[in-house]
Design an enzyme around this catalytic site. Structure first.
Site, short mmCIF file in Angstrom:
data_model
loop_
_atom_site.label_atom_id
_atom_site.label_comp_id
_atom_site.label_asym_id
_atom_site.label_seq_id
_atom_site.Cartn_x
_atom_site.Cartn_y
_atom_site.Cartn_z
N GLU A 29 0.75 -1.31 0.14
CA GLU A 29 -0.01 -0.04 0.03
C GLU A 29 0.81 1.38 0.11
O GLU A 29 0.40 2.47 -0.87
CB GLU A 29 -0.88 -0.04 1.18
N PRO A 231 -30.90 27.26 0.92
CA PRO A 231 -32.20 27.85 1.75
C PRO A 231 -31.85 28.45 3.13
O PRO A 231 -32.57 28.69 3.99
CB PRO A 231 -32.55 26.34 2.09
N ASP A 254 -30.58 39.71 -1.20
CA ASP A 254 -31.86 39.85 -1.11
C ASP A 254 -31.87 39.88 0.92
O ASP A 254 -31.16 39.33 1.28
CB ASP A 254 -32.60 38.50 -1.42
N LYS A 276 -36.26 42.05 -0.35
CA LYS A 276 -37.75 42.00 -0.38
C LYS A 276 -38.34 41.04 0.45
O LYS A 276 -38.18 39.94 0.25
CB LYS A 276 -38.15 41.79 -1.75
N GLY A 308 -32.17 30.70 -2.02
CA GLY A 308 -32.67 29.30 -2.72
C GLY A 308 -31.98 29.25 -4.18
O GLY A 308 -30.79 29.44 -4.25
N ASP A 309 -32.97 29.06 -5.12
CA ASP A 309 -32.47 28.93 -6.33
C ASP A 309 -32.86 30.13 -7.23
O ASP A 309 -33.99 30.32 -7.18
CB ASP A 309 -33.16 27.60 -7.27
N THR A 337 -32.76 24.75 -3.56
CA THR A 337 -34.11 25.54 -3.56
C THR A 337 -34.80 24.99 -2.23
O THR A 337 -34.32 23.79 -1.78
CB THR A 337 -35.00 25.24 -4.74
N ALA A 338 -35.67 25.96 -1.59
CA ALA A 338 -36.06 25.67 -0.30
C ALA A 338 -37.00 24.23 -0.10
O ALA A 338 -36.95 23.34 0.82
CB ALA A 338 -37.00 26.68 0.02
N MET A 389 -43.89 30.27 0.25
CA MET A 389 -44.32 31.50 1.02
C MET A 389 -46.16 31.31 1.10
O MET A 389 -46.77 32.01 0.65
CB MET A 389 -44.29 32.72 -0.14
#
Length: 483
Positions: A29, A231, A254, A276, A308-309, A337-338, A389
Site C-alpha cells: 500500500e 435555503p 436579498d 424584499k 434558494g435557487d 431550493t427551499a 411562501m
C-alpha cells in the site's frame, strides 16, 4: 521583547522531474500511494518489487511505469533523481535510504521521518498549477484536511486557465509596458471574460477574449452572476457560488439571505442589500434591474445573491432580460431550493415509486384567483406539491384544493427555516393546514409540501398540526361562549 517568529524546519521547493527517473521501492500500500502521487507528474516511474500487490500491478499497467520484478539492490537506484523507500519493512527501508544517500540521491522513507531528506506534501493538482501543503510533523491528517479545503476553493478550470495564461505571457511582455497596463491585463484576464470562458469549457472563445484584452485599451466589461444562496445553511452553498463570492467587487443580496452567507464573500467587497420581504420592499424590481445594469457598465464583478435557487421564484427572468437588453454579460449559478431542503429536513421522498412521479413548485398566491391553476389537476392525480411562501394563505390553499377534489386526508409537511438549526417541523393533513394562518410564532420563511408521498416522511421530530388546530377551535368556542 517581540516574540520570535517560528521558522520552518523544512523548506518547500519544487523539483523538476519531467523525463527523469523516480524510483519507488516496495510492493504494498505504501508503494501504491507514492506511485499514484508521482503519476500526477511527468516523471518516469521505476517500481522495484519482487512481490507487487495486484493493485500496484494495475497501477503500473495504467501509468506505464517500469516494473523491476527482482529483489532490491542498490543498482536499481542508478540514474534516479528521487527515491522513495516504501516497502513497509524498516530494515529494507533503512538499507534503501542508506544506498540513496551514498549515491547522492534525495530519499523519502514512508512513515520514517528520521530517514527522510525530504517530505512529500499533500498536493492540490491543477496542472500546470500545483499547491503543496506540508505540516512539519503535525501529521498527514491535517495536511489532507487542508488540501481538501483548498481543493474545494479552486476551480477545476484553473489548470487550463494557467496554461492559456502561459501562452500569452510573451505577447503581454512584448506589447504591454510594465506597470499599470500589464497589471490590468492580467487582472482582467484572470477575473474577466477569458476566465469565464475557460470555466464554461469554451477554450477557443477564451483565447479570442484574451486577444481582445491584449489589443484593447479599454478596461474589462462587467459581469453579473445570479447566484443561488441556498435555503440558508452556509454549507449548502455550492463551491462555484463560494468562488464567485470570493472574487466579487459587489454583492447585491436579498433580505432572506443570511448574513453568514453574505460574509463568505470577499472582505472588501461592497455589499448592497436590496431585500424584499412580504410587505416591505427596499427596492422595486425595476430599481434592482437598473442597479445591476449600472454596475455591469461600470466594469464591476457582481454577485446577485438570491435565496434558494435564482430560477425558482427568484425573478431571475426579469433580471436576465434587463441584462441582455443592456448588453451586460451574466451567468446563472443554481442553488439548493427551499423545497429540497425542507424535504431533506423531513427525510421526505418528493417522488415515490408507485405513489408520485411528478412535482409542482408553486406559491400560495397562485390559488387566490377565481380559476384554479393548471397544476391543480396534477395535485389531484398524485403529484407532490411544494408551496413557497404559503403560510398567510394556507386556509385558501387547503380550501381550493379540497374543493377541486384533493382528499382532506392528503398528507402535509411544513418546515419553517428549512436547513437551519432553528428550523421547526409540522405534519398533518390538508384539513389541518388552515391552522398555519393563526401561527403568529412562525416568523421565518415557511415551506409546505402536500401529497401522498409525504406520508413516507420521518415525523419523529415534528409537531402535529392537528394539535394547534384543536387549540384554535377550542379558543374560538370559548370566545363565543364569553360573548
Amino acid at each position: 521583547m517581540p516574540q520570535a517568529k517560528p521558522k520552518l524546519n523544512a523548506f518547500p521547493v519544487f523539483m523538476r522531474v519531467e523525463g527523469e527517473a523516480v524510483a519507488i521501492v516496495g510492493g504494498g500500500e505504501e508503494a501504491l500511494a507514492k506511485a499514484r502521487l508521482l503519476a500526477q507528474s511527468s516523471a518516469v516511474l521505476r517500481i522495484v518489487s519482487d512481490a507487487a500487490s495486484a493493485d500496484l500491478l494495475a497501477c503500473i499497467a495504467e501509468t506505464g511505469a517500469t516494473h523491476i520484478a527482482d529483489a532490491y539492490n542498490a543498482a536499481h537506484l542508478n540514474g534516479a533523481v528521487m527515491v522513495f523507500a516504501a516497502s513497509g519493512d524498516e530494515a529494507l527501508d533503512r538499507r534503501v535510504a542508506g544506498d540513496a544517500r551514498r549515491l547522492g540521491i534525495p530519499v523519502n522513507a514512508v512513515d520514517r521521518p528520521e530517514l527522510c531528506d525530504f517530505f512529500t506534501p499533500a498536493l492540490v493538482n491543477r496542472a500546470p498549477v500545483a499547491i503543496a501543503i506540508g505540516t512539519e510533523g503535525a501529521g498527514p491528517v491535517l495536511a489532507q484536511m487542508l488540501r481538501s479545503r483548498i481543493d474545494r476553493m479552486l476551480s477545476p478550470s484553473l489548470g487550463p486557465l494557467a496554461a492559456l495564461a502561459a501562452s500569452f505571457r510573451g505577447a503581454a511582455e512584448k506589447l504591454l509596458p510594465k506597470g499599470n497596463a500589464r497589471r490590468r491585463f492580467w487582472s482582467d484576464f484572470f477575473g474577466g471574460a477569458p476566465a469565464r470562458a475557460v470555466e464554461a469549457g469554451e477554450l477557443s472563445q477564451a483565447h479570442d477574449a484574451a486577444v481582445g484584452l491584449l489589443l484593447s485599451n479599454e478596461p474589462a466589461s462587467g459581469h453579473i452572476a445570479l447566484v443561488g444562496a441556498g435555503p440558508g445553511a452556509e454549507d449548502l452553498l455550492t463551491l462555484r457560488a463560494h468562488r464567485l463570492l470570493m472574487e466579487a467587487d459587489v454583492i447585491v443580496h436579498d433580505a432572506l439571505v443570511p448574513e453568514a452567507i453574505v460574509a463568505m464573500g470577499r472582505r472588501d467587497a461592497e455589499r448592497l442589500p436590496v431585500g424584499k420581504r412580504k410587505g416591505c420592499h427596499s427596492k422595486s424590481q425595476a430599481e434592482i434591474n437598473a442597479l445591476l445594469v449600472e454596475l455591469g457598465h461600470a466594469g464591476k464583478r457582481v454577485v446577485r445573491l438570491k435565496s434558494g435557487d435564482p430560477l425558482v421564484f427568484g425573478r431571475a427572468g426579469e433580471e436576465m432580460a434587463a441584462l441582455r437588453d443592456a448588453g451586460v454579460a451574466y451567468e446563472v449559478v443554481p442553488g439548493v431550493t427551499a423545497a429540497f431542503a425542507a424535504a431533506a429536513d423531513f427525510e421526505l421522498p418528493l417522488t415515490l415509486r408507485g405513489v408520485s412521479s411528478s412535482m409542482v413548485f408553486t406559491t400560495g398566491h397562485d390559488l387566490k384567483g377565481n380559476l384554479l391553476p393548471d397544476w391543480a389537476k396534477l395535485a389531484i392525480s398524485g403529484a407532490t406539491v411544494a408551496v413557497y411562501m404559503g403560510r398567510s394563505v394556507a386556509a385558501e390553499v387547503a380550501g381550493r384544493l379540497i374543493e377541486a377534489g384533493l382528499s382532506p386526508d392528503t398528507a402535509v409537511a411544513v418546515v419553517e427555516n428549512a436547513s437551519l438549526a432553528n428550523r421547526r417541523r409540522f405534519h398533518g393533513t390538508l384539513a389541518d393546514l388552515p391552522s398555519l394562518e393563526a401561527r403568529a410564532d412562525l416568523s421565518g420563511p415557511v415551506m409546505t409540501i402536500i401529497g401522498d408521498a409525504v406520508a413516507g416522511a420521518n415525523f419523529e421530530r415534528s409537531e402535529p398540526l392537528a394539535a394547534h388546530r384543536q387549540d384554535s377551535v377550542a379558543r374560538a368556542a370559548a370566545e363565543g361562549v364569553n360573548q
